[in-house]
Design an enzyme around this catalytic site. Structure first.
Site, PDB file in Angstrom:
ATOM      1  CB  ALA A  29      -0.912  -0.038   1.227  1.00  7.70           C
ATOM      2  CB  ALA A  30       3.849   2.201  -1.145  1.00  8.24           C
ATOM      3  CE1 TYR A  48       7.969   4.156  -4.781  1.00  5.20           C
ATOM      4  CE2 TYR A  48       9.569   3.911  -6.548  1.00  5.20           C
ATOM      5  CZ  TYR A  48       8.618   3.371  -5.712  1.00  5.20           C
ATOM      6  OH  TYR A  48       8.309   2.037  -5.803  1.00  5.20           O
ATOM      7  N   GLY A  75      16.284  12.706 -15.452  1.00  2.00           N
ATOM      8  CA  GLY A  75      16.405  11.734 -14.355  1.00  2.00           C
ATOM      9  C   GLY A  75      16.498  10.273 -14.760  1.00  2.00           C
TER      10      GLY A  75
HETATM   11  N1  UFG Z   1      10.362   5.738 -21.931  1.00  4.31           N
HETATM   12  C1  UFG Z   1      10.276   6.199 -23.234  1.00  4.31           C
HETATM   13  N2  UFG Z   1       9.079   6.665 -23.652  1.00  4.31           N
HETATM   14  C2  UFG Z   1       7.975   6.727 -22.854  1.00  4.31           C
HETATM   15  C3  UFG Z   1       8.083   6.256 -21.523  1.00  4.31           C
HETATM   16  C4  UFG Z   1       9.298   5.772 -21.095  1.00  4.31           C
HETATM   17  O1  UFG Z   1      11.240   6.194 -23.988  1.00  4.31           O
HETATM   18  O2  UFG Z   1       6.933   7.190 -23.320  1.00  4.31           O
HETATM   19  C5  UFG Z   1      11.643   5.217 -21.482  1.00  4.31           C
HETATM   20  C6  UFG Z   1      12.196   5.957 -20.272  1.00  4.31           C
HETATM   21  O3  UFG Z   1      12.836   7.120 -20.666  1.00  4.31           O
HETATM   22  C7  UFG Z   1      13.091   4.886 -19.664  1.00  4.31           C
HETATM   23  C8  UFG Z   1      12.380   3.568 -20.013  1.00  4.31           C
HETATM   24  O4  UFG Z   1      11.471   3.888 -21.059  1.00  4.31           O
HETATM   25  O5  UFG Z   1      14.318   4.909 -20.308  1.00  4.31           O
HETATM   26  C9  UFG Z   1      11.596   2.987 -18.855  1.00  4.31           C
HETATM   27  O6  UFG Z   1      10.823   4.030 -18.294  1.00  4.31           O
HETATM   28  P1  UFG Z   1       9.596   3.752 -17.301  1.00  4.31           P
HETATM   29  O7  UFG Z   1       8.994   5.090 -16.991  1.00  4.31           O
HETATM   30  O8  UFG Z   1       8.720   2.705 -17.863  1.00  4.31           O
HETATM   31  O9  UFG Z   1      10.280   3.141 -16.018  1.00  4.31           O
HETATM   32  P2  UFG Z   1      11.511   3.662 -15.137  1.00  4.31           P
HETATM   33  O10 UFG Z   1      12.659   2.763 -15.461  1.00  4.31           O
HETATM   34  O11 UFG Z   1      11.721   5.098 -15.237  1.00  4.31           O
HETATM   35  O12 UFG Z   1      10.930   3.410 -13.659  1.00  4.31           O
HETATM   36  C10 UFG Z   1      10.881   2.143 -13.090  1.00  4.31           C
HETATM   37  C11 UFG Z   1       9.716   2.052 -12.128  1.00  4.31           C
HETATM   38  C12 UFG Z   1       9.882   2.997 -10.994  1.00  4.31           C
HETATM   39  C13 UFG Z   1      11.208   2.709 -10.336  1.00  4.31           C
HETATM   40  C14 UFG Z   1      12.320   2.776 -11.346  1.00  4.31           C
HETATM   41  C15 UFG Z   1      13.606   2.350 -10.733  1.00  4.31           C
HETATM   42  O13 UFG Z   1       8.530   2.307 -12.801  1.00  4.31           O
HETATM   43  O14 UFG Z   1       8.851   2.839 -10.057  1.00  4.31           O
HETATM   44  O15 UFG Z   1      12.063   1.899 -12.419  1.00  4.31           O
HETATM   45  O16 UFG Z   1      14.618   2.969 -11.417  1.00  4.31           O
HETATM   46  F1  UFG Z   1      11.442   3.617  -9.372  1.00  4.31           F
END
Ligand code: UFG
Length: 329
Positions: free
Chosen positions: A78-79, A145, A286
């Site tokens: 639940a986060a 987060y 980021g």
């Molecule tokens: N990306 C795209 N286009 C989009 C969405 C994402 O190119 O429309 C890319 C992002 O830039 C990234 C990759 O796809 O390089 C994955 O992105 P996500 O947003 O799917 O996931 P993240 O890796 O950023 O985040 C995940 C989890 C978070 C966690 C994080 C740990 O969703 O909760 O990994 O690093 F904190």
């Protein structure tokens, strides 16, 4: 075992409840239904509505359950978990994620529940230099987060020492997919994640997908991540709960597939399955270039291994969304 699942109506929680029940365990779900949905709670689980910040209610539920046998293991899903939202609302994140866990732990100590499985995240590693993350690596989160989840991990360590509470902490990488029955899946998302955004493009809900950046120091210039099917992840939770129950000792493990895919590779696999358009766009702030899990510990300590691949994640996620669309028509 009797398992208490806080957040059991949400995405990962509901899949874990399904796997617990498939493995023959008794399940009690506790959820405030803010992002979860009652329909996602397995019909064989007992449901109680309540908030993670309400320790009085958690104690009431755990005491009520005692009449039919005490809870052996608690789980906490639940986060709040959206990175950009945590940057704009850090105090909300500390309140829900850190104070929420504290309230739950007070309730567990008071009712003498000795084991907890806890959802943490790869975000605790921050900008991993090596790209492949090991559990003993330095943890340096780069957003609120990740900070709240690291604070939770530390709270669990100290609570373990003081009150004999055993914890199994799972650091999740990129979770996707839906249960094979298509009864549950990802219902609500903030549309920041790659696979849901690809699905929007495939279902005609978005004109095209943007790939954020193609100038990273990776073979094709796009970011590499470790994608894991929610069913594999859920099965690891069953093993984690059984481990705590049998071994009565704490554990911290990564949960990923152990394999990295670049954004372009994910798009290519999705393009083999569905039609959609994409374009290259500037980098998103980021994003580390590479983040994958070393999963040796999960394999060795839990005898777990991921079975389902990227195609399974994409196909099941697509089919679940299509089903939701058909139902809403
Ligand atoms: N990306 C795209 N286009 C989009 C969405 C994402 O190119 O429309 C890319 C992002 O830039 C990234 C990759 O796809 O390089 C994955 O992105 P996500 O947003 O799917 O996931 P993240 O890796 O950023 O985040 C995940 C989890 C978070 C966690 C994080 C740990 O969703 O909760 O990994 O690093 F904190």
């Amino acid at each position: 075992m009797k398992v208490f699942v806080a957040g059991g109506a949400g995405y990962i929680g509901s899949h874990t409840v399904y796997e617990l029940i498939r493995a023959g365990h008794e399940v009690v779900v506790y959820d405030n239904l803010s992002t979860g949905r009652l329909g996602a709670v397995h019909p064989k689980a007992r449901f109680y509505e309540g908030d993670i910040l309400d320790k009085g209610r958690i104690i009431e539920v755990l005491n009520c359950e005692r009449a039919t046998g005490a809870v052996d293991v608690a789980m906490h899903f639940a986060a709040k978990l959206i990175v950009p939202e945590s940057v704009s609302q850090p105090l909300e994140y500390y309140h829900n994620n850190v104070e929420g866990l504290r309230q739950m732990l007070v309730a567990l100590v008071e009712t003498e529940v000795k084991n907890i499985v806890f959802s943490s995240t790869a975000a605790v590693y921050g900008d991993s230099e090596r790209g492949e993350c090991f559990e003993d690596d330095l943890t340096l989160p780069i957003n609120p987060y990740g900070e709240t989840k690291l604070a939770d991990e530390r709270m669990l360590k100290w609570a373990g020492e003081a009150y004999g509470l055993n914890s199994c902490i799972f650091r999740y990488f990129n979770v996707a997919g839906a249960d094979a029955t298509l009864e549950i899946g990802l219902d609500k998302d903030q549309l920041t994640h790659l696979i849901p955004l690809i699905m929007q493009a495939t279902l005609g809900l978005r004109e095209k997908l943007s790939i954020f950046g193609n100038d990273y120091p990776t073979p094709d210039g796009t970011c590499i991540r470790d994608y894991i099917h929610v069913t594999d992840l859920a099965k690891a939770h069953v093993l984690g709960a059984e481990y705590l129950y049998q071994q009565q000792e704490s554990l911290l493990v990564n949960l990923g597939s152990g394999k990295g895919y670049s954004v372009k590779e994910v798009v290519d696999v999705a393009s083999q399955l569905f039609d959609f358009a994409y374009e290259y766009a500037p980098r998103r702030a980021g994003d580390p270039a590479k983040l994958t899990a070393n999963i040796t510990r999960a394999r060795e300590q839990l005898a777990w291994q991921p079975i389902l691949g990227l195609k399974d994640m994409l196909q099941s996620d697509h089919d679940y969304r299509q089903k939701l669309l058909e139902v809403s028509r």
